[in-house]
Scaffold this motif. Structure first.
Motif, PDB file in Angstrom:
ATOM      1  N   GLU A  57     -87.481 -35.431-100.789  1.00 31.22           N
ATOM      2  CA  GLU A  57     -88.243 -36.058-101.868  1.00 31.22           C
ATOM      3  C   GLU A  57     -87.275 -36.873-102.695  1.00 31.22           C
ATOM      4  N   LYS A  58     -87.819 -37.681-103.605  1.00 28.52           N
ATOM      5  CA  LYS A  58     -86.969 -38.587-104.376  1.00 28.52           C
ATOM      6  C   LYS A  58     -85.797 -37.852-105.035  1.00 28.52           C
ATOM      7  N   ARG A  59     -86.115 -36.745-105.690  1.00 35.40           N
ATOM      8  CA  ARG A  59     -85.054 -36.052-106.418  1.00 35.40           C
ATOM      9  C   ARG A  59     -84.603 -34.767-105.754  1.00 35.40           C
ATOM     10  N   ARG A  60     -85.265 -34.413-104.692  1.00 36.36           N
ATOM     11  CA  ARG A  60     -84.928 -33.115-104.103  1.00 36.36           C
ATOM     12  C   ARG A  60     -84.851 -33.207-102.578  1.00 36.36           C
ATOM     13  N   VAL A  61     -83.679 -32.889-102.066  1.00 34.71           N
ATOM     14  CA  VAL A  61     -83.504 -32.855-100.613  1.00 34.71           C
ATOM     15  C   VAL A  61     -82.960 -31.462-100.277  1.00 34.71           C
ATOM     16  N   ALA A  62     -83.631 -30.775 -99.376  1.00 31.28           N
ATOM     17  CA  ALA A  62     -83.220 -29.413 -99.032  1.00 31.28           C
ATOM     18  C   ALA A  62     -83.279 -29.232 -97.522  1.00 31.28           C
ATOM     19  N   GLY A  63     -82.623 -28.177 -97.054  1.00 34.80           N
ATOM     20  CA  GLY A  63     -82.636 -27.948 -95.613  1.00 34.80           C
ATOM     21  C   GLY A  63     -82.171 -26.558 -95.239  1.00 34.80           C
ATOM     22  N   MET A  64     -82.133 -26.310 -93.947  1.00 38.78           N
ATOM     23  CA  MET A  64     -81.703 -25.012 -93.423  1.00 38.78           C
ATOM     24  C   MET A  64     -80.453 -25.206 -92.572  1.00 38.78           C
ATOM     25  N   ILE A  65     -79.509 -24.282 -92.740  1.00 43.82           N
ATOM     26  CA  ILE A  65     -78.274 -24.351 -91.946  1.00 43.82           C
ATOM     27  C   ILE A  65     -78.590 -23.937 -90.505  1.00 43.82           C
ATOM     28  N   ARG A  66     -78.227 -24.797 -89.560  1.00 45.10           N
ATOM     29  CA  ARG A  66     -78.455 -24.498 -88.146  1.00 45.10           C
ATOM     30  C   ARG A  66     -77.167 -24.112 -87.432  1.00 45.10           C
ATOM     31  N   GLU A  67     -76.030 -24.545 -87.979  1.00 41.85           N
ATOM     32  CA  GLU A  67     -74.748 -24.225 -87.340  1.00 41.85           C
ATOM     33  C   GLU A  67     -73.680 -24.149 -88.423  1.00 41.85           C
ATOM     34  N   THR A  68     -72.770 -23.190 -88.280  1.00 37.85           N
ATOM     35  CA  THR A  68     -71.697 -23.029 -89.269  1.00 37.85           C
ATOM     36  C   THR A  68     -70.356 -23.015 -88.559  1.00 37.85           C
ATOM     37  N   LYS A  69     -69.370 -23.694 -89.149  1.00 43.19           N
ATOM     38  CA  LYS A  69     -67.993 -23.614 -88.643  1.00 43.19           C
ATOM     39  C   LYS A  69     -67.095 -23.363 -89.848  1.00 43.19           C
ATOM     40  N   ARG A  70     -65.906 -22.844 -89.582  1.00 44.61           N
ATOM     41  CA  ARG A  70     -64.983 -22.556 -90.685  1.00 44.61           C
ATOM     42  C   ARG A  70     -63.734 -23.418 -90.561  1.00 44.61           C
ATOM     43  N   GLU A  71     -63.214 -23.829 -91.709  1.00 48.19           N
ATOM     44  CA  GLU A  71     -61.916 -24.511 -91.817  1.00 48.19           C
ATOM     45  C   GLU A  71     -61.817 -25.795 -90.990  1.00 48.19           C
ATOM     46  N   VAL A  72     -62.926 -26.492 -90.827  1.00 51.04           N
ATOM     47  CA  VAL A  72     -62.886 -27.754 -90.085  1.00 51.04           C
ATOM     48  C   VAL A  72     -61.957 -28.738 -90.808  1.00 51.04           C
TER      49      VAL A  72
END
Ligand code: SAH
Length: 243
Positions: A57-72
């Motif tokens: 939306e104009k002021r709000r963008v949200a989502g779900m994490i599908r993949e996580t990596k560490r220390e990239v």
């Protein structure tokens, strides 16, 4: 080029993320992302995420994490650089941008006998740190200390090697040769435009700093900072590859 978004930890709860206002604007209005698009984001404390957008939306963008990596994008070698405050803050900012790209962990703005300023615009610096982190694909925000005085920086602990860059150092003591291949952390100090006083260099040497050269030319302070970071980080990368 893939745009990396910056989503600080407080915007993440479990797998659900809400983009900060600036990033939401960039995703929604500038890049016209849609629900279902996958973006990549970093949290500034070592987390990297692929995020599927669930709301745009104009002021709000949200989502779900599908993949996580560490220390990239994060190096093992922990390099801290102290640089004298410069008359022209843009030169200091240029150093900060390049230092982030080269893999520095921490930057300490210094006041010394020959610095002509005692403060700088921290908010601006923070923006440079964030932009550089995203641009070069790191996942940690470089730590920027408060402006620190000479005695305080000399007293800082936690570094395996400590160097003070001095144009009058013995030209045989180039920083690369002085770096111990077994060390995993170092502190390097670089003076402001007017350089360090002899007294400052002596006091550093007394506190087990090694006075080192960056070659036979007199470099501008920010160039000296960039050269030192490039030299040390490249050498550390080469050592890490071999081990
Ligand atoms: N004293 C100076 C130049 C200072 S340059 C003058 O004549 O005005 C600013 C800082 O960059 C120095 O304090 C030093 O830390 C670093 N630097 C510049 N050139 C260097 C070199 N060839 N070797 C080591 N350090 C250098």
């Amino acid at each position: 080029m893939t745009t990396n978004y910056y989503i600080p930890p407080e915007q993440i709860s479990g797998s659900y993320v809400v983009l900060p206002a600036e990033e939401a604007k960039h995703a929604g209005q500038v890049l016209r992302k849609r629900v279902g698009d996958v973006i990549t984001a970093v949290d500034g404390v070592g987390g990297w995420y692929a995020v599927e957008l669930t709301k745009v939306e104009k002021r709000r963008v949200a989502g779900m994490i599908r993949e996580t990596k560490r220390e990239v994008g994060e190096p093992e070698f922990q390099l801290t650089v102290g640089l004298g405050l410069l008359k022209n803050q843009r030169r200091f900012e240029m150093f900060v941008e390049k230092a982030v790209e080269l893999g520095v962990s921490r930057i300490i703005p210094l006041t010394t006998a020959r610095t002509e300023k005692s403060s700088h615009r921290t908010e601006r610096m923070h923006k440079v740190l964030v932009a550089a982190m995203k641009q070069c694909g790191r996942s940690r925000l470089v730590q920027l200390d408060a402006v620190t005085g000479w005695d305080d920086v000399l007293a800082m602990g936690g570094f395996e090697q400590k160097f003070v860059c001095h144009e009058k150092a013995n030209s045989g003591d180039v920083i690369l040769g002085a770096l111990d291949p077994r060390s995993t952390s170092a502190l390097i100090l670089i003076g402001p435009e007017g350089g360090f006083s002899e007294k400052e260099v002596d006091s550093a040497v007394e506190r087990s700093f090694m006075s080192v050269s960056l070659g036979s030319r007199r470099l501008r302070a920010e160039t000296a900072g960039i050269a030192a970071c490039a030299g040390v980080m490249l050498k550390a990368a080469q050592i890490a590859l071999r081990s």
